[in-house]
Design an enzyme around this catalytic site. Structure first.
Site, PDB file in Angstrom:
ATOM      1  N   GLU A  33      34.886  62.359  30.003  1.00 20.06           N
ATOM      2  CA  GLU A  33      34.447  63.484  28.750  1.00 20.06           C
ATOM      3  C   GLU A  33      35.457  64.040  27.753  1.00 20.06           C
ATOM      4  O   GLU A  33      35.265  64.952  27.446  1.00 20.06           O
ATOM      5  CB  GLU A  33      33.585  64.622  29.478  1.00 20.06           C
ATOM      6  CG  GLU A  33      32.379  64.215  30.197  1.00 20.06           C
ATOM      7  CD  GLU A  33      31.567  65.343  30.874  1.00 20.06           C
ATOM      8  OE1 GLU A  33      30.954  65.880  30.167  1.00 20.06           O
ATOM      9  OE2 GLU A  33      31.767  65.486  32.183  1.00 20.06           O
ATOM     10  N   SER A 185      27.540  64.816  31.177  1.00 25.00           N
ATOM     11  CA  SER A 185      27.261  64.159  29.783  1.00 25.00           C
ATOM     12  C   SER A 185      26.586  63.025  29.742  1.00 25.00           C
ATOM     13  O   SER A 185      26.336  62.279  28.982  1.00 25.00           O
ATOM     14  CB  SER A 185      28.530  63.835  28.881  1.00 25.00           C
ATOM     15  OG  SER A 185      29.392  65.236  28.662  1.00 25.00           O
ATOM     16  N   TYR A 258      24.950  64.373  21.742  1.00 23.15           N
ATOM     17  CA  TYR A 258      26.052  64.983  20.785  1.00 23.15           C
ATOM     18  C   TYR A 258      25.753  64.363  19.758  1.00 23.15           C
ATOM     19  O   TYR A 258      26.976  64.481  18.771  1.00 23.15           O
ATOM     20  CB  TYR A 258      27.263  64.330  21.663  1.00 23.15           C
ATOM     21  CG  TYR A 258      27.705  64.994  22.896  1.00 23.15           C
ATOM     22  CD1 TYR A 258      27.914  66.050  23.104  1.00 23.15           C
ATOM     23  CD2 TYR A 258      27.517  64.158  24.161  1.00 23.15           C
ATOM     24  CE1 TYR A 258      28.082  66.786  24.373  1.00 23.15           C
ATOM     25  CE2 TYR A 258      27.867  64.706  25.346  1.00 23.15           C
ATOM     26  CZ  TYR A 258      28.117  66.191  25.341  1.00 23.15           C
ATOM     27  OH  TYR A 258      28.563  66.539  26.371  1.00 23.15           O
ATOM     28  N   ARG A 297      25.620  77.137  33.021  1.00 19.09           N
ATOM     29  CA  ARG A 297      24.368  76.767  32.307  1.00 19.09           C
ATOM     30  C   ARG A 297      23.653  75.855  33.244  1.00 19.09           C
ATOM     31  O   ARG A 297      24.216  74.919  33.444  1.00 19.09           O
ATOM     32  CB  ARG A 297      24.544  76.095  31.011  1.00 19.09           C
ATOM     33  CG  ARG A 297      23.666  76.146  30.154  1.00 19.09           C
ATOM     34  CD  ARG A 297      23.628  75.082  28.883  1.00 19.09           C
ATOM     35  NE  ARG A 297      23.290  73.707  29.467  1.00 19.09           N
ATOM     36  CZ  ARG A 297      24.017  72.553  29.204  1.00 19.09           C
ATOM     37  NH1 ARG A 297      24.724  72.378  28.479  1.00 19.09           N
ATOM     38  NH2 ARG A 297      23.335  71.612  29.588  1.00 19.09           N
ATOM     39  N   ASP A 299      20.539  73.351  34.452  1.00 18.73           N
ATOM     40  CA  ASP A 299      19.471  72.280  33.562  1.00 18.73           C
ATOM     41  C   ASP A 299      18.334  72.111  34.635  1.00 18.73           C
ATOM     42  O   ASP A 299      18.520  72.268  35.768  1.00 18.73           O
ATOM     43  CB  ASP A 299      20.119  70.667  33.546  1.00 18.73           C
ATOM     44  CG  ASP A 299      21.358  70.966  32.516  1.00 18.73           C
ATOM     45  OD1 ASP A 299      21.225  71.790  31.850  1.00 18.73           O
ATOM     46  OD2 ASP A 299      21.934  69.851  32.420  1.00 18.73           O
ATOM     47  N   GLU A 311      21.026  70.668  37.802  1.00 15.80           N
ATOM     48  CA  GLU A 311      22.370  71.037  37.956  1.00 15.80           C
ATOM     49  C   GLU A 311      22.891  72.061  37.348  1.00 15.80           C
ATOM     50  O   GLU A 311      22.190  72.668  36.300  1.00 15.80           O
ATOM     51  CB  GLU A 311      23.252  69.703  37.566  1.00 15.80           C
ATOM     52  CG  GLU A 311      22.877  69.434  35.958  1.00 15.80           C
ATOM     53  CD  GLU A 311      24.098  68.998  35.075  1.00 15.80           C
ATOM     54  OE1 GLU A 311      25.269  68.899  35.813  1.00 15.80           O
ATOM     55  OE2 GLU A 311      23.936  68.785  34.208  1.00 15.80           O
ATOM     56  N   ASN A 313      26.375  73.646  35.364  1.00 13.73           N
ATOM     57  CA  ASN A 313      27.474  73.300  34.744  1.00 13.73           C
ATOM     58  C   ASN A 313      28.320  74.547  34.802  1.00 13.73           C
ATOM     59  O   ASN A 313      27.763  75.484  34.293  1.00 13.73           O
ATOM     60  CB  ASN A 313      27.176  72.778  33.228  1.00 13.73           C
ATOM     61  CG  ASN A 313      26.375  71.889  33.206  1.00 13.73           C
ATOM     62  OD1 ASN A 313      26.492  70.508  33.361  1.00 13.73           O
ATOM     63  ND2 ASN A 313      24.935  71.953  32.658  1.00 13.73           N
ATOM     64  N   GLY A 317      29.259  72.556  27.361  1.00 11.53           N
ATOM     65  CA  GLY A 317      29.787  71.912  26.239  1.00 11.53           C
ATOM     66  C   GLY A 317      29.985  73.214  25.090  1.00 11.53           C
ATOM     67  O   GLY A 317      29.056  74.367  25.279  1.00 11.53           O
TER      68      GLY A 317
END
Ligand SMILES: Nc1ncnc2c1ncn2[C@@H]1O[C@H](COP(=O)(O)OP(=O)(O)O)[C@@H](O)[C@H]1O
Ligand SMILES: [Mg+2]
Length: 348
Positions: A33, A185, A258, A297, A299, A311, A313, A317
């Protein structure tokens, strides 16, 4: 820190000089990443409040060399970089690294040992959250829905690949989701639709590491929700929920994540208030249960009446298209305000 009380020349002249905190943004890194981390780091550099902070940066190359912004062109091995960082006495390292070695507790441990405050979660929460197998076990244990899964290693696969494929077909069915449990990612992920595709997917995802997880494909509405710590000891708050609708991609893959306009990201999500409250509650639960700090954050997929957690994070990002900043913006917080909040929670 204020100079009040010091009989300095400036004080006598009535000038109270407030020393700016030195924030060092750490980005790049040796994980796959790397590129995203550079984008995150540059956004952070562009948006940190320079009225409040003295800002510098360190780029870690893909080969693990450290490049300090005050010595351009001077690529340093880590053995030289560590004393230089120590001698800089930064007030805070803003860790903008993603994936293994940056988001998994290892760099956090190094900074702990050096006594340098850093943003985000500490060693153990980082190590736990990046491990999708173990963090899922824990979240299941506290009563949160997670996708059914089968885990195995390269060794297991060599020994009895046919048996594993049979178990996956019987208990999870196709399509299913094949993941490397420590990647982000959406790298190292595939959604095979048949047994043949499953074998190819396993071979491909094994390229990212020797442990694999295969999950049941969860159908539904994908959402994500950020959490920010409040003042010390005051708990945390969940940000508005974002709904994610990839435009062309089958799932929220690297391209959809992205590339501008490759996914419609709707904040606040167009979901019932009661569902929104549950999504926010699960994000707060994950943040606390995994022991995250500063920000995180999570998901999830809303599937019928169920909300399935995928998950959490610990360093999501911070790019132009990233989701945590979108959630913050919907809560009335600019990118700059978000970074100020995060720096304020930096600690060791
Ligand atoms: N079990 C699943 N069912 C359906 N979609 C999934 C599942 N697991 C992952 N996905 C899709 O893959 C994306 C990336 O998965 P995630 O587990 O969040 O890993 P990453 O760390 O790469 O973001 C998710 O945002 C979602 O679109
Ligand atoms: Mg994810």
């Amino acid at each position: 820190m204020c100079c009040r009380g010091k009989r300095s020349e400036n004080y006598r002249r009535g000038v109270c000089m407030r020393a700016k905190k030195h924030v060092v943004v750490l980005m790049g890194g040796i994980s796959s990443e790397h590129d995203i981390s550079i984008q995150s780091g540059e956004m952070i550099l562009d948006n940190l409040d320079t009225d409040t902070y003295k800002v510098s940066s360190i780029v870690i190359t893909r080969d693990g060399e450290w490049l300090f912004s005050d010595e351009p062109g001077e690529y340093m091995e880590i053995s030289r970089a560590i004393p230089k960082l120590r001698d800089m006495h930064p007030d805070c390292v803003f860790i903008a690294l993603h994936g293994p070695f940056g988001e998994d507790g290892r760099i956090q441990g190094l900074l702990d040992l050096m006594g340098i405050p850093y943003t985000g979660s500490g060693c153990s929460a980082s190590g736990l959250a990046i491990d999708k197998i173990r963090s899922k076990q824990i979240m299941r244990h506290v009563g949160v829905s997670v996708p059914d899964a089968i885990e195995f290693t390269l060794h297991d696969w060599k020994l009895d690949g046919e048996g594993i494929a049979h178990r996956v077909s019987e208990s999870l069915g196709f399509p299913c989701v094949v993941k490397n449990p420590r990647q982000g990612s959406s790298l190292g992920m595939a959604i095979p639709k048949t047994a043949d595709e499953f074998n190819d997917a396993v071979e491909q995802v094994l390229g990212y590491g020797y442990t694999l997880m295969v999950e049941r494909l969860v159908h539904g509405t994908e959402v994500t929700c950020g959490v920010l710590d409040l003042e010390e000891g005051e708990g945390e708050e969940a940000l508005p929920v974002t709904e994610i609708r990839p435009v062309k991609s089958e799932f929220f893959d690297y391209h959809a994540k992205y590339t501008a306009d490759a996914a419609n990201e709707i904040t606040p999500a167009e979901i019932d208030e009661s569902i929104r409250d549950r999504v926010q509650e699960i994000s707060l639960n994950a943040h606390r249960t995994l022991g995250c700090r500063g920000f995180s954050r999570s998901d999830m997929i809303i599937s019928g009446d169920d909300i399935v957690w995928l998950e959490t994070n610990t360093i999501p990002g911070f790019t132009e298209t990233s989701l945590l900043p979108q959630g913050a913006a919907a809560a009335g917080m600019s990118f700059k305000d978000l970074l100020t909040r995060i720096v304020a929670t930096a600690t060791i």
